[in-house]
Design an enzyme around this catalytic site. Sequence first.
Site, PDB file in Angstrom:
ATOM      1  N   CYS A   2      30.377 -39.149  74.550  1.00 15.13           N
ATOM      2  CA  CYS A   2      31.091 -37.983  75.052  1.00 15.13           C
ATOM      3  C   CYS A   2      32.330 -37.709  74.132  1.00 15.13           C
ATOM      4  O   CYS A   2      33.093 -38.651  73.655  1.00 15.13           O
ATOM      5  CB  CYS A   2      31.510 -38.278  76.427  1.00 15.13           C
ATOM      6  SG  CYS A   2      30.375 -38.515  77.748  1.00 15.13           S
ATOM      7  N   ARG A  27      29.224 -36.710  69.127  1.00 12.54           N
ATOM      8  CA  ARG A  27      29.652 -37.728  70.011  1.00 12.54           C
ATOM      9  C   ARG A  27      28.662 -37.513  71.330  1.00 12.54           C
ATOM     10  O   ARG A  27      28.412 -38.535  72.290  1.00 12.54           O
ATOM     11  CB  ARG A  27      30.779 -37.852  70.761  1.00 12.54           C
ATOM     12  CG  ARG A  27      32.009 -38.079  69.530  1.00 12.54           C
ATOM     13  CD  ARG A  27      33.406 -37.987  70.024  1.00 12.54           C
ATOM     14  NE  ARG A  27      33.521 -39.172  70.937  1.00 12.54           N
ATOM     15  CZ  ARG A  27      33.837 -40.256  70.458  1.00 12.54           C
ATOM     16  NH1 ARG A  27      34.161 -40.585  69.186  1.00 12.54           N
ATOM     17  NH2 ARG A  27      34.005 -41.459  71.285  1.00 12.54           N
ATOM     18  N   TRP A  74      27.305 -36.898  76.825  1.00 13.01           N
ATOM     19  CA  TRP A  74      26.340 -37.708  76.448  1.00 13.01           C
ATOM     20  C   TRP A  74      26.179 -38.460  77.838  1.00 13.01           C
ATOM     21  O   TRP A  74      26.863 -39.390  78.408  1.00 13.01           O
ATOM     22  CB  TRP A  74      26.341 -39.007  75.500  1.00 13.01           C
ATOM     23  CG  TRP A  74      25.301 -39.443  75.191  1.00 13.01           C
ATOM     24  CD1 TRP A  74      24.066 -39.312  74.262  1.00 13.01           C
ATOM     25  CD2 TRP A  74      24.901 -40.725  75.617  1.00 13.01           C
ATOM     26  NE1 TRP A  74      23.260 -39.958  74.181  1.00 13.01           N
ATOM     27  CE2 TRP A  74      23.602 -40.956  75.068  1.00 13.01           C
ATOM     28  CE3 TRP A  74      25.348 -41.661  76.296  1.00 13.01           C
ATOM     29  CZ2 TRP A  74      22.966 -42.359  75.270  1.00 13.01           C
ATOM     30  CZ3 TRP A  74      24.844 -43.030  76.740  1.00 13.01           C
ATOM     31  CH2 TRP A  74      23.442 -43.187  76.131  1.00 13.01           C
ATOM     32  N   ASN A 100      35.393 -40.111  78.791  1.00 10.34           N
ATOM     33  CA  ASN A 100      34.569 -40.680  77.921  1.00 10.34           C
ATOM     34  C   ASN A 100      34.579 -42.032  78.381  1.00 10.34           C
ATOM     35  O   ASN A 100      35.566 -42.821  78.310  1.00 10.34           O
ATOM     36  CB  ASN A 100      35.036 -40.537  76.591  1.00 10.34           C
ATOM     37  CG  ASN A 100      34.325 -41.341  75.557  1.00 10.34           C
ATOM     38  OD1 ASN A 100      34.905 -41.506  74.570  1.00 10.34           O
ATOM     39  ND2 ASN A 100      33.062 -41.639  75.570  1.00 10.34           N
ATOM     40  N   GLY A 101      33.407 -42.812  78.665  1.00 14.08           N
ATOM     41  CA  GLY A 101      33.204 -44.068  79.041  1.00 14.08           C
ATOM     42  C   GLY A 101      32.416 -44.362  80.100  1.00 14.08           C
ATOM     43  O   GLY A 101      31.607 -43.513  80.841  1.00 14.08           O
ATOM     44  N   GLU A 481      15.738 -50.921  58.449  1.00 22.80           N
ATOM     45  CA  GLU A 481      16.774 -49.725  58.341  1.00 22.80           C
ATOM     46  C   GLU A 481      15.953 -48.438  57.906  1.00 22.80           C
ATOM     47  O   GLU A 481      16.030 -47.228  58.682  1.00 22.80           O
ATOM     48  CB  GLU A 481      17.935 -49.947  57.423  1.00 22.80           C
ATOM     49  CG  GLU A 481      18.985 -48.754  57.138  1.00 22.80           C
ATOM     50  CD  GLU A 481      19.314 -48.011  58.364  1.00 22.80           C
ATOM     51  OE1 GLU A 481      19.476 -48.503  59.529  1.00 22.80           O
ATOM     52  OE2 GLU A 481      20.051 -46.873  58.094  1.00 22.80           O
ATOM     53  N   LYS A 485      15.751 -45.196  60.307  1.00 22.83           N
ATOM     54  CA  LYS A 485      16.032 -43.752  60.169  1.00 22.83           C
ATOM     55  C   LYS A 485      14.886 -42.822  60.393  1.00 22.83           C
ATOM     56  O   LYS A 485      14.983 -41.779  60.831  1.00 22.83           O
ATOM     57  CB  LYS A 485      16.014 -43.620  58.381  1.00 22.83           C
ATOM     58  CG  LYS A 485      17.524 -44.162  57.819  1.00 22.83           C
ATOM     59  CD  LYS A 485      18.653 -43.367  58.192  1.00 22.83           C
ATOM     60  CE  LYS A 485      19.409 -43.803  59.484  1.00 22.83           C
ATOM     61  NZ  LYS A 485      19.990 -45.036  59.509  1.00 22.83           N
ATOM     62  N   GLU A 488      14.536 -42.468  64.289  1.00 20.05           N
ATOM     63  CA  GLU A 488      15.658 -41.776  65.089  1.00 20.05           C
ATOM     64  C   GLU A 488      15.729 -40.219  64.766  1.00 20.05           C
ATOM     65  O   GLU A 488      15.996 -39.596  65.723  1.00 20.05           O
ATOM     66  CB  GLU A 488      16.981 -42.410  64.811  1.00 20.05           C
ATOM     67  CG  GLU A 488      17.402 -42.589  63.580  1.00 20.05           C
ATOM     68  CD  GLU A 488      18.994 -43.235  63.231  1.00 20.05           C
ATOM     69  OE1 GLU A 488      19.557 -43.467  64.322  1.00 20.05           O
ATOM     70  OE2 GLU A 488      19.074 -43.719  62.185  1.00 20.05           O
ATOM     71  N   HIS A 504       0.304 -61.935  60.641  1.00 25.66           N
ATOM     72  CA  HIS A 504       0.556 -62.568  62.073  1.00 25.66           C
ATOM     73  C   HIS A 504       0.507 -61.346  63.267  1.00 25.66           C
ATOM     74  O   HIS A 504       1.049 -61.779  64.086  1.00 25.66           O
ATOM     75  CB  HIS A 504       1.788 -63.265  61.910  1.00 25.66           C
ATOM     76  CG  HIS A 504       1.778 -64.504  61.178  1.00 25.66           C
ATOM     77  ND1 HIS A 504       0.908 -65.431  61.235  1.00 25.66           N
ATOM     78  CD2 HIS A 504       2.593 -64.664  60.021  1.00 25.66           C
ATOM     79  CE1 HIS A 504       1.311 -66.519  60.215  1.00 25.66           C
ATOM     80  NE2 HIS A 504       2.253 -65.873  59.401  1.00 25.66           N
ATOM     81  N   LYS A 603      26.509 -40.382  67.983  1.00 26.01           N
ATOM     82  CA  LYS A 603      26.881 -41.125  66.989  1.00 26.01           C
ATOM     83  C   LYS A 603      27.723 -42.428  67.092  1.00 26.01           C
ATOM     84  O   LYS A 603      27.798 -43.363  66.776  1.00 26.01           O
ATOM     85  CB  LYS A 603      27.677 -40.165  66.092  1.00 26.01           C
ATOM     86  CG  LYS A 603      28.480 -40.865  64.897  1.00 26.01           C
ATOM     87  CD  LYS A 603      27.691 -40.320  63.749  1.00 26.01           C
ATOM     88  CE  LYS A 603      27.980 -41.309  62.386  1.00 26.01           C
ATOM     89  NZ  LYS A 603      26.871 -41.686  61.787  1.00 26.01           N
TER      90      LYS A 603
HETATM   91  C1  G6P Z   1      24.703 -45.259  67.100  1.00 25.07           C
HETATM   92  C2  G6P Z   1      24.649 -44.642  65.814  1.00 25.07           C
HETATM   93  C3  G6P Z   1      24.298 -45.324  64.577  1.00 25.07           C
HETATM   94  C4  G6P Z   1      25.134 -46.558  64.520  1.00 25.07           C
HETATM   95  C5  G6P Z   1      25.342 -47.443  65.743  1.00 25.07           C
HETATM   96  C6  G6P Z   1      26.384 -48.372  65.578  1.00 25.07           C
HETATM   97  O1  G6P Z   1      23.729 -45.881  67.474  1.00 25.07           O
HETATM   98  O2  G6P Z   1      23.622 -43.568  66.103  1.00 25.07           O
HETATM   99  O3  G6P Z   1      24.132 -44.752  63.526  1.00 25.07           O
HETATM  100  O4  G6P Z   1      24.568 -47.321  63.379  1.00 25.07           O
HETATM  101  O5  G6P Z   1      25.721 -46.642  66.756  1.00 25.07           O
HETATM  102  O6  G6P Z   1      27.770 -47.636  65.377  1.00 25.07           O
HETATM  103  P1  G6P Z   1      28.972 -48.208  64.611  1.00 25.07           P
HETATM  104  O7  G6P Z   1      29.742 -46.963  64.652  1.00 25.07           O
HETATM  105  O8  G6P Z   1      29.236 -49.538  65.379  1.00 25.07           O
HETATM  106  O9  G6P Z   1      28.519 -48.677  63.234  1.00 25.07           O
END
Ligand code: G6P
Length: 608
Positions: A2, A27, A74, A100-101, A481, A485, A488, A504, A603
């Site tokens: 948010c 956000r 969000w 927000n929260g 990672e 990527k 997501e 395994h 994000k």
């Molecule tokens: C969200 C974002 C990710 C990020 C994660 C942790 O899931 O989409 O890209 O890695 O939060 O965020 P931070 O700001 O703590 O690295």
Amino acid sequence: MCGIVGYVGQREASEVLLEGLRRLEYRGYDSAGVSILNGTGLQLRKAVGRLANLERELAATPLHGHVGIGHTRWATHGAPSVRNSHPHLSYDGKLSIIHNGIIENYRELKNELLAQGVKFESDTDTEVVAHLVERAYQGDLLKALAEVLPRLRGAYALALLHQDEPGRVLATRLGSPLVLGVGENENFIASDVPALLKYTRRVVFPEEGQICEISREGVRIFSPDLKLLPAAIQTTELTLDAAEKEGFEHFMLKEIHEQPRAIAETLRGRLNEGAIDLTELALDPALINGLRRVAIIACGTSLYASMVGKYLMERFTHLPTETWSASEFRYADPVINAQTLVISVSQSGETADTLEAVKLAKASGATTISVCNVMGSSIARISAATLYTRAGPEIGVASTKAYVTQLAAFALLAVGLGRMLGTTSQQQEARIVDGLMHIPGQVKALLDKDIVAVKRCAKRYKDVFNFMYIGRHFNYPTAMEGALKLKEISYIHAEGYAGGEMKHGPLALVEGTFPTIAIAPQGGTREKLLSNVQEIRARSGVVVLVATEGDAEAAELADYLIEIPACAEELSPILAIVPLQLLAYYTATQLGRDVDKPRNLAKSVTVE
Ligand code: G6P
């Protein structure tokens, strides 16, 4: 999650709010809304879906006025719908609020209000605050808010507007980000600095629990018991350019291409004549020498950077190091004490679970260092020391440049601490320093050459349902990672696995059209990983191999070969992830996905 914005001044508030929300849409993007105060009272406009829908709504039926608040959502409590969109009104329509929260005790508060006959219009936790503040209101919004705040449990950044006090917007924060923008005869609030940059670079970061007021005349900060406090105005270094796409089709692609510059920024001033300079952290040698363990805590992509960090810390400091998902750390029984170094890693510096985990670590007496990108963020502020990654604003929801800069920061931290502890030799340090100095140029070289195999592979495999990514040791996190990527932004299921674990279980998945991305640059585990590749090939699996330039054996084994420049194995994750970011990007664009704003994600995860 948010985004909130607020404005008081002489401009059309709706335009300022929309500009702010555009910058904050990363956000959350389930719905958006604004409320504006003018001669006819509080006016609302809301729309489900992207901000563009609200913009259309406002274009069709404009709102005029110079005071307002706006929100991009969000969803947490209640499905994305107009009734659940913010702003929310109090029962008498006089007060509007954005949030927000999460208000964790909202049920209890809601039941209390329901028993008093208050009718609710939404399913949100936020609406209880609107009603509570309005019930406490006796002509002074500041007093009413201060009276209600102690009753709220959870995390929040709130902004409120009252019809009877048209000249001011109030805001407060606890565990969620908030920044005030200071202008000339106009002032602003927002969740994040980019929302303000078109108007001002003068900002104030309020502390947790403080109550802020913006009016045309200025900004005022109050303690929870309403004592007026001095407002510490700073000038942010961020510029609007940094928050633009600059000709790239997506922020993600722009941010991938910014990686050489971002890493160079992380290293700037920290490599000094063959040595690593961490003096900015002002670490106490006695305290460092007393350390017995390291715990690294993070979420998402930052967690995978932390996994590389663990290997680096163990190699260079010889301290037993564990990596924790922040959301697990908080509810387990981590053994943390004054001899533990807790390193938190967070791009935003606001992730709720990471923030709470750092608080827990501090309460247990640990020394806390954070690796953060956003200056002045909550995690940076509560940590004893912060190593800023200086990657610049990252807007794409899928993290790219923040990740590689976190890896570079870990190399600095691990080798720097290793030197302090006497566990890293001068030769080792010189080798890593030399390697780091070449990394920005090597990433650039990688980006400059069109990696044909990446595009071919994206085209060929965009319609499969599953991908496997494998790596070992330093590049096991690269596999995790890389898989993250892809899932997501393309919504294709992908799993990251330690190469040695394939037999395994996951090997059972392998057949003719099943692609495995194997990461096998030069280093201690290359041969072992190539054996895993052989096992996959023997079962007709397709192998996309990331290997060091000139590795003839790897070239022979690969169905698709992706070459990266030769480098120290400890730094190879920085290079190896780049083609995997591009693979995810091209797969997602081929599928027509919304790369910068993938469905269901946000994000900045400021709820637990
Ligand atoms: C969200 C974002 C990710 C990020 C994660 C942790 O899931 O989409 O890209 O890695 O939060 O965020 P931070 O700001 O703590 O690295």
